[in-house]
Scaffold this active site. Structure first.
Site, PDB file in Angstrom:
ATOM      1  N   GLU A 199      35.544  36.659  55.578  1.00 26.24           N
ATOM      2  CA  GLU A 199      34.223  36.666  56.208  1.00 26.24           C
ATOM      3  C   GLU A 199      33.948  35.356  56.935  1.00 26.24           C
ATOM      4  O   GLU A 199      33.246  35.324  57.939  1.00 26.24           O
ATOM      5  CB  GLU A 199      33.120  36.922  55.180  1.00 26.24           C
ATOM      6  CG  GLU A 199      33.092  38.356  54.648  1.00 26.24           C
ATOM      7  CD  GLU A 199      34.009  38.559  53.452  1.00 26.24           C
ATOM      8  OE1 GLU A 199      34.775  37.631  53.102  1.00 26.24           O
ATOM      9  OE2 GLU A 199      33.967  39.659  52.857  1.00 26.24           O
TER      10      GLU A 199
ATOM     11  N   PHE B 133      26.513  44.662  40.411  1.00 27.35           N
ATOM     12  CA  PHE B 133      27.845  44.342  40.919  1.00 27.35           C
ATOM     13  C   PHE B 133      27.764  43.934  42.395  1.00 27.35           C
ATOM     14  O   PHE B 133      27.119  44.594  43.196  1.00 27.35           O
ATOM     15  CB  PHE B 133      28.776  45.549  40.758  1.00 27.35           C
ATOM     16  CG  PHE B 133      30.138  45.305  41.354  1.00 27.35           C
ATOM     17  CD1 PHE B 133      30.987  44.352  40.799  1.00 27.35           C
ATOM     18  CD2 PHE B 133      30.560  46.002  42.477  1.00 27.35           C
ATOM     19  CE1 PHE B 133      32.229  44.103  41.359  1.00 27.35           C
ATOM     20  CE2 PHE B 133      31.805  45.770  43.032  1.00 27.35           C
ATOM     21  CZ  PHE B 133      32.645  44.807  42.472  1.00 27.35           C
TER      22      PHE B 133
ATOM     23  N   LYS C 118      22.082  49.074  50.615  1.00 26.25           N
ATOM     24  CA  LYS C 118      22.922  50.228  50.931  1.00 26.25           C
ATOM     25  C   LYS C 118      22.101  51.508  51.066  1.00 26.25           C
ATOM     26  O   LYS C 118      22.386  52.352  51.919  1.00 26.25           O
ATOM     27  CB  LYS C 118      23.974  50.387  49.833  1.00 26.25           C
ATOM     28  CG  LYS C 118      25.111  51.310  50.245  1.00 26.25           C
ATOM     29  CD  LYS C 118      26.223  51.308  49.203  1.00 26.25           C
ATOM     30  CE  LYS C 118      27.355  52.232  49.634  1.00 26.25           C
ATOM     31  NZ  LYS C 118      28.439  52.269  48.644  1.00 26.25           N
TER      32      LYS C 118
ATOM     33  N   MET D  37      41.067  11.764  58.999  1.00 20.65           N
ATOM     34  CA  MET D  37      39.845  11.000  59.207  1.00 20.65           C
ATOM     35  C   MET D  37      39.399  10.321  57.906  1.00 20.65           C
ATOM     36  O   MET D  37      38.978   9.169  57.912  1.00 20.65           O
ATOM     37  CB  MET D  37      38.736  11.897  59.764  1.00 20.65           C
ATOM     38  CG  MET D  37      37.487  11.137  60.161  1.00 20.65           C
ATOM     39  SD  MET D  37      37.807   9.863  61.413  1.00 20.65           S
ATOM     40  CE  MET D  37      37.385  10.753  62.911  1.00 20.65           C
TER      41      MET D  37
END
Lengths: 562, 167
Positions: A52, A114, A164, A471
């Site tokens: 994602e 969940f 959903k 860096m």
């Protein structure tokens, strides 16, 4: 309009189409299956990433390269939380994004269900606005508003969290009117009194400098800026976000300013008697020490966001509004100016403090970027990750047009550059895109090689490989007594073999003499290609002003380290 | 320095999170916050008391104005506004001390809302100064529980009119 009922998922996709969306970057999951079901045969191109975070960075790169809203899609819980870094990245750099996330069904919200995460609550500080849609009747309006908010005023990311059961519920779509958000967007158009004051200040100034940033890109004011410079002959320095608003190969261009800016840009700022700040925020990487920035100068600050005025720097002439509008008004009234002595002085600053690096010895990263800049004439799209390679690119690649240098400025997100390049090439298939990255940054989104392969996206990945988190190592060298605590990447994969695993051609470069050929070859390969440059391991980004330092407080080359 | 900001926001779930989140994110201190509906049920008024210097205060105001749900932000100056807070206070006061508490309460126009065997509960409304005075007067008694609503405020229209005519 139509009389038949539609599911929430159908409404979502139709709303995206109505908003002019052509591409979506996403990753499926349980809570977005209804949306993906509609996407299956929708007239929209969905690009499946491998994470994602890749999707949100790609949408961001797409938005920056095209100026249009980038769209990404993820499932609930971990899918949604994986977007957070990307949203923060877009938020810091004012990039228009719409992120759509699935959520557990309304009745299950708050039950620790969940794959449930309170993404609405989590993303409040990293979005311009966000929504949790609890009623299907709101869906059309919310998506319309999301696109409106993302791209108007000072742009930014908007997240829409959709449970959903809202995706599967049915409703008759309605014709929805224009967006109505009382109190939002009372845009300044540039107060006439302030315009007058600006004209007067410019007329009176002997040593003016333009300090231009990402606001010029966002506003599409690059042409107006160029006209303004042509008329007034004022030298211009840009921020990382402003690269390309004025061609960096022109005599009046001073390159980037700030911590890793050119010496001449910072000296010019220091010696100036008038700073014309446009679409910038006096960020701490540009202005380390407010009092030592431009001590002799009056400061004009133009910005669309009133909250930026006086946030860090006290200014003399503020003006709030769209930069394109403001610059148009100024250009109409400003007189042609000659500034021979100041320009001569700036020329001298340039000659006396050139951007240089040692060209002998091992393969120098600056040489690679300089060569790329020469070969491409600064005309292609470059994305970067974050770290030394980013600063070398900012310094040595001369960008000539806006939206062609894409980098995570405010957030400084490692892992951004490669997926952003994927997004940029999807948005601008007509333009070559090179992702310049480091061996550290690249490994943060390396999985997107699969995305580049799947869609045969012509992204050219240039790894400036020094085996260090360079860096941080540089800071450790300079400020922590060379104690290289966990910045040595003792094991790195063979990136060429990794590429091979993804069926992506690769080139390894270990010597300066191979650079030009490798770049030429990479640019001419159709599809993705990876070039692994083995660069000098302990090369530093120079010039450097230590954090909190004034505009002239450079660390001496060769002094701190022999 | 202490300031009162009166904000009108769109009344919907989440708006308080957006406002409060802004204060957290930018590290501004909230002294009190009070929210409630206005004459228009779609609009909520949030009254926030903040402390900080003028620069911080200006930033707070500007950042609040940027919030999408914020309709209006107003800086209420103490001299030009009416401020009130409601306090509920339960103190330990048995039979022998009850009279004394009731006397103090009466003197300040506070009302007695509950009496139990060992405690007495008072209610009082006022501006900061009045509330501080009452709390001071009751200092001798041990507090069991104290609840304050936070300040609500509105501009004092008469003062503003006067000020405007003077200009």
């Amino acid at each position: 309009m139509t009389s038949t009922k539609k599911t929430g998922a159908q409404i979502i996709i139709q709303s995206l189409i109505d908003a002019g969306v052509e591409h979506i970057f996403g990753f499926p999951g349980g809570a977005v299956i209804p949306i993906y079901d509609v996407l299956y045969d929708a007239p929209l191109k969905h690009i499946l990433t491998r994470h994602e975070q890749g999707a949100v960075h790609a949408a961001d790169g797409y938005a920056r390269a095209t100026g249009r809203v980038g769209v990404c899609l993820a499932t609930s819980g971990p899918g949604a939380t994986n977007l957070v870094t990307g949203l923060s990245t877009a938020h810091m750099d004012s990039v228009p994004l719409v992120a759509i996330t699935g959520q557990v069904p309304v009745a299950m919200i708050g039950n620790d269900s969940f794959q449930e995460a309170d993404i609405y609550g989590i993303t409040i500080p990293v979005t311009k606005y966000n929504y949790l849609v609890k009623h299907i009747e709101d869906l059309q309006r919310v998506i319309k508003e999301a696109f409106y908010i993302a791209q108007t005023g000072r742009p930014g990311p908007v997240l829409v969290d959709i449970p959903k059961d809202i995706q599967t519920a049915k409703v008759r779509p309605k014709k929805i009117g224009p967006v109505h958000l009382p109190g939002y967007l009372s845009l300044g158009k540039g107060h006439p009194k302030q315009i007058k004051a600006i004209l007067q200040a410019i007329k009176n100034a002997h040593r003016p400098v333009i300090y231009a940033g990402g606001g010029i890109v966002t506003s599409g004011a690059s042409e107006e800026l160029r006209k303004f410079i042509q008329k007034t002959q004022i030298p211009v320095t840009t921020t990382l976000m402003g690269k390309g608003v004025y061609p960096e190969n022109k005599p009046l261009a001073l390159g980037m300013l700030g911590m890793h800016g050119t010496k001449y840009a910072n000296y010019a700022i220091y010696e100036s008697d008038l700073i014309i700040a446009m679409g910038v925020r006096f960020d701490d990487r540009v202005v380390g020490n407010l009092a030592q920035f431009a001590p002799m100068a009056k400061i004009i600050h133009m910005d669309i966001d009133p909250a930026e005025i006086g946030k860090r720097m006290a200014v003399d002439i503020p003006i709030v509004g769209d930069l394109k509008t403001i610059l148009c008004l100024i250009n109409q009234k400003i007189q042609i100016q000659v500034r021979k002595s100041w320009i001569k002085q700036v020329e001298k600053l340039k000659q006396e403090n050139p951007l240089i690096f040692e060209e002998t010895g091992s393969l120098k990263p600056q040489f690679i970027i300089k060569t790329l800049s020469e070969i491409t004439k600064g005309e292609i799209i470059i994305t970067t990750d974050v770290g030394q390679h980013q600063m070398w690119t900012a310094l040595y690649y001369h960008t000539t047009e806006p939206r062609r240098f894409i980098s995570s400025g405010g957030a400084g997100t490692m892992g951004y550059g490669f997926p952003a390049a994927i997004g940029a090439t999807v948005g601008r298939p007509d333009m070559p895109v090179v992702a310049i990255t480091g061996d550290g940054s690249f490994q943060m989104c390396i999985q997107e090689l699969a995305t580049a392969r799947t869609y045969n996206l012509p992204v050219k990945i240039f790894i400036l490989n020094n085996g260090y988190l360079g860096m941080v190592r540089q800071w450790q060298e300079l400020f922590y007594d060379r104690r290289y605590s966990f910045t040595n990447l003792e094991f790195n994969p063979d990136f060429c073999k990794v590429a091979e695993g993804y069926e992506i051609p690769s080139i390894r470069v270990t010597e300066a003499k191979e650079v030009r050929d490798a770049i030429d070859k990479a640019l001419n390969i159709d599809g993705p290609v990876l070039v692994d440059f083995y660069i000098d391991k302990e090369e530093n980004v120079i010039p450097m002003i230590p954090p909190g330092g004034g505009q002239t407080g450079f660390i001496g080359e060769g002094e701190t380290y022999a | 320095m202490r300031k009162i900001i009166s904000i009108l926001v769109r009344n919907h779930p989440g708006v308080l999170s957006h406002v409060a989140g802004l204060f957290t994110r930018r590290a501004y201190n909230i002294e009190s916050i009070a929210a409630g509906e206005t004459e228009n049920p779609d609009v909520t008024r949030i009254t926030i008391t903040v402390s900080g210097d003028e620069v911080i205060f200006e930033q707070v105001t500007k950042q609040l104005r940027k919030l999408i749900d914020v309709i209006r932000v107003r800086d209420l100056k103490y001299a030009e506004s009416i401020t009130r807070e409601l306090v509920l206070l339960t103190i330990y006061a048995g039979m022998e001390k009850r009279q004394e508490v009731i006397m103090i309460a009466n003197a300040f126009g506070a009302s007695v809302v509950d009496i139990a065997e060992r405690t007495i509960t008072l209610e009082f409304v006022g501006n900061q100064r009045k509330i501080d005075t009452i709390l001071h007067a009751l200092e001798a008694f041990k507090i069991k529980e104290l609840a304050r609503t936070g300040i609500v405020a509105l501009p004092l229209e008469s003062q503003i009119e006067q000020h405007e005519t003077m200009l």
